[in-house]
Write a protein that holds these residues in place. Structure first.
Motif, PDB file in Angstrom:
ATOM      1  N   LEU A   1      33.991  33.357  38.045  1.00 46.86           N
ATOM      2  CA  LEU A   1      34.291  32.667  36.787  1.00 46.86           C
ATOM      3  C   LEU A   1      35.726  32.958  36.352  1.00 46.86           C
ATOM      4  O   LEU A   1      36.488  32.044  36.007  1.00 46.86           O
ATOM      5  CB  LEU A   1      33.309  33.120  35.700  1.00 46.86           C
ATOM      6  CG  LEU A   1      33.368  32.452  34.321  1.00 46.86           C
ATOM      7  CD1 LEU A   1      32.079  32.731  33.559  1.00 46.86           C
ATOM      8  CD2 LEU A   1      34.538  32.918  33.476  1.00 46.86           C
ATOM      9  N   ILE A   2      36.091  34.233  36.359  1.00 45.36           N
ATOM     10  CA  ILE A   2      37.435  34.634  35.933  1.00 45.36           C
ATOM     11  C   ILE A   2      38.491  33.970  36.816  1.00 45.36           C
ATOM     12  O   ILE A   2      39.490  33.432  36.326  1.00 45.36           O
ATOM     13  CB  ILE A   2      37.561  36.171  35.960  1.00 45.36           C
ATOM     14  CG1 ILE A   2      36.669  36.784  34.870  1.00 45.36           C
ATOM     15  CG2 ILE A   2      39.013  36.603  35.782  1.00 45.36           C
ATOM     16  CD1 ILE A   2      36.517  38.295  34.963  1.00 45.36           C
ATOM     17  N   THR A   3      38.247  33.971  38.121  1.00 47.58           N
ATOM     18  CA  THR A   3      39.183  33.337  39.054  1.00 47.58           C
ATOM     19  C   THR A   3      39.295  31.848  38.786  1.00 47.58           C
ATOM     20  O   THR A   3      40.404  31.288  38.734  1.00 47.58           O
ATOM     21  CB  THR A   3      38.723  33.573  40.505  1.00 47.58           C
ATOM     22  OG1 THR A   3      38.744  34.971  40.786  1.00 47.58           O
ATOM     23  CG2 THR A   3      39.629  32.841  41.487  1.00 47.58           C
ATOM     24  N   GLU A   4      38.171  31.188  38.589  1.00 44.71           N
ATOM     25  CA  GLU A   4      38.193  29.737  38.433  1.00 44.71           C
ATOM     26  C   GLU A   4      38.780  29.318  37.088  1.00 44.71           C
ATOM     27  O   GLU A   4      39.432  28.266  36.998  1.00 44.71           O
ATOM     28  CB  GLU A   4      36.785  29.179  38.637  1.00 44.71           C
ATOM     29  CG  GLU A   4      36.330  29.367  40.077  1.00 44.71           C
ATOM     30  CD  GLU A   4      35.013  28.710  40.419  1.00 44.71           C
ATOM     31  OE1 GLU A   4      34.743  28.568  41.628  1.00 44.71           O
ATOM     32  OE2 GLU A   4      34.259  28.339  39.503  1.00 44.71           O
ATOM     33  N   LEU A   5      38.599  30.119  36.074  1.00 44.18           N
ATOM     34  CA  LEU A   5      39.249  29.817  34.797  1.00 44.18           C
ATOM     35  C   LEU A   5      40.765  29.943  34.934  1.00 44.18           C
ATOM     36  O   LEU A   5      41.526  29.128  34.393  1.00 44.18           O
ATOM     37  CB  LEU A   5      38.718  30.742  33.703  1.00 44.18           C
ATOM     38  CG  LEU A   5      39.299  30.590  32.292  1.00 44.18           C
ATOM     39  CD1 LEU A   5      39.444  29.138  31.876  1.00 44.18           C
ATOM     40  CD2 LEU A   5      38.437  31.352  31.293  1.00 44.18           C
ATOM     41  N   LYS A   6      41.221  30.928  35.673  1.00 42.89           N
ATOM     42  CA  LYS A   6      42.663  31.061  35.919  1.00 42.89           C
ATOM     43  C   LYS A   6      43.187  29.868  36.722  1.00 42.89           C
ATOM     44  O   LYS A   6      44.323  29.423  36.512  1.00 42.89           O
ATOM     45  CB  LYS A   6      42.948  32.372  36.649  1.00 42.89           C
ATOM     46  CG  LYS A   6      42.753  33.603  35.774  1.00 42.89           C
ATOM     47  CD  LYS A   6      43.026  34.893  36.544  1.00 42.89           C
ATOM     48  CE  LYS A   6      42.850  36.107  35.639  1.00 42.89           C
ATOM     49  NZ  LYS A   6      43.066  37.387  36.365  1.00 42.89           N
ATOM     50  N   VAL A   7      42.358  29.355  37.622  1.00 40.80           N
ATOM     51  CA  VAL A   7      42.745  28.161  38.383  1.00 40.80           C
ATOM     52  C   VAL A   7      42.932  26.975  37.438  1.00 40.80           C
ATOM     53  O   VAL A   7      43.917  26.235  37.535  1.00 40.80           O
ATOM     54  CB  VAL A   7      41.688  27.834  39.459  1.00 40.80           C
ATOM     55  CG1 VAL A   7      41.931  26.449  40.050  1.00 40.80           C
ATOM     56  CG2 VAL A   7      41.708  28.879  40.564  1.00 40.80           C
ATOM     57  N   LEU A   8      42.001  26.793  36.506  1.00 43.78           N
ATOM     58  CA  LEU A   8      42.128  25.695  35.543  1.00 43.78           C
ATOM     59  C   LEU A   8      43.394  25.841  34.708  1.00 43.78           C
ATOM     60  O   LEU A   8      44.087  24.851  34.430  1.00 43.78           O
ATOM     61  CB  LEU A   8      40.905  25.658  34.625  1.00 43.78           C
ATOM     62  CG  LEU A   8      39.596  25.150  35.228  1.00 43.78           C
ATOM     63  CD1 LEU A   8      38.485  25.184  34.183  1.00 43.78           C
ATOM     64  CD2 LEU A   8      39.747  23.745  35.784  1.00 43.78           C
TER      65      LEU A   8
END
Length: 223
Positions: free
Chosen positions: A206-213
């Motif tokens: 989740l943390i990684t994918e939010l940073k991607v967004l």
């Protein structure tokens, strides 16, 4: 061809495939694509199909842990991280809330990220109760909101908008059934990810994918 040249060509022949494999592996790991859940419209471009519309979390008004009206439209320009819990829960809620602390820590300086925990036991979880709960878990004011309100409003949001279990246990009215999922919602109101809130590795995702967004948004603004 002398021995030196043969050696050079042999080394190149061996190294080029290794280098190509490295590049493929690197980009496979770093080029992260995020789904848009429940998409129902798209348009074709030179780079493929782009989602143009999808199910959106609708506007709602509830009450936060400070007793103030929480209007979701005030956070349309934020990424939202949601979960459903209740303060008397002795099973998965403490672990889910502990994982939400990790999300808060990762984005505590990011003004465009908010965390929202909705209680599925609103008759017990008043603003005062939620405020104590928020302090217990070191929720940062203005960053992490704990919401209460009408039971029907919260259950409808959970079941019909987030597509999660959120209801009272009909066999035991002191118990409540809710999903262990944490949900990532983008600035369009689109659902971009479901994560197991009791699984540390999934919350890492989740943390990684939010940073991607966030990066996708920054890159788009530079163009």
């Amino acid at each position: 061809m002398n021995t030196t040249k043969k050696t050079v060509y042999l080394c190149l022949a061996l190294l080029v495939p290794v280098f190509l494999i490295f590049l493929f592996t690197f980009f496979a790991r770093t080029q992260h694509t995020l789904p848009v859940y429940f998409a129902y419209d798209s348009t074709e471009t030179e780079r493929g199909y782009i989602i143009t519309d999808a199910h959106r979390i609708p506007a709602y008004t509830l009450t936060d842990q400070n007793g103030d009206a929480f209007k979701s439209t005030a956070y349309d320009s934020s990424f939202k991280v949601y979960d459903f819990v209740f303060t008397r829960c002795g099973s998965i809620c403490p672990e889910m809330t502990t994982q939400m602390i990790r999300v808060q820590e990762a984005f505590k300086h990011d003004k465009d990220v908010v965390l929202i925990s909705l209680t599925v036991d609103p008759e017990h979880d008043s603003s005062e109760v939620l405020q104590r709960y928020a302090k217990q878990y070191n929720a940062i004011p203005g960053k992490w909101y704990f919401l209460t309100g009408e039971k029907d409003t919260i259950y409808t949001l959970g079941q019909r908008q987030f597509f999660l279990t959120a209801k009272q246990n009909e066999e035991d009215l002191t118990d409540f059934l809710h999903s262990e999922r944490i949900v990532l919602v983008d600035k369009n109101g689109w659902i971009r990810g479901y994560y197991t809130g009791t699984n540390e590795k999934d919350v890492d995702r989740l943390i990684t994918e939010l940073k991607v967004l966030q990066k996708i948004e920054r890159d788009a603004k530079r163009k």
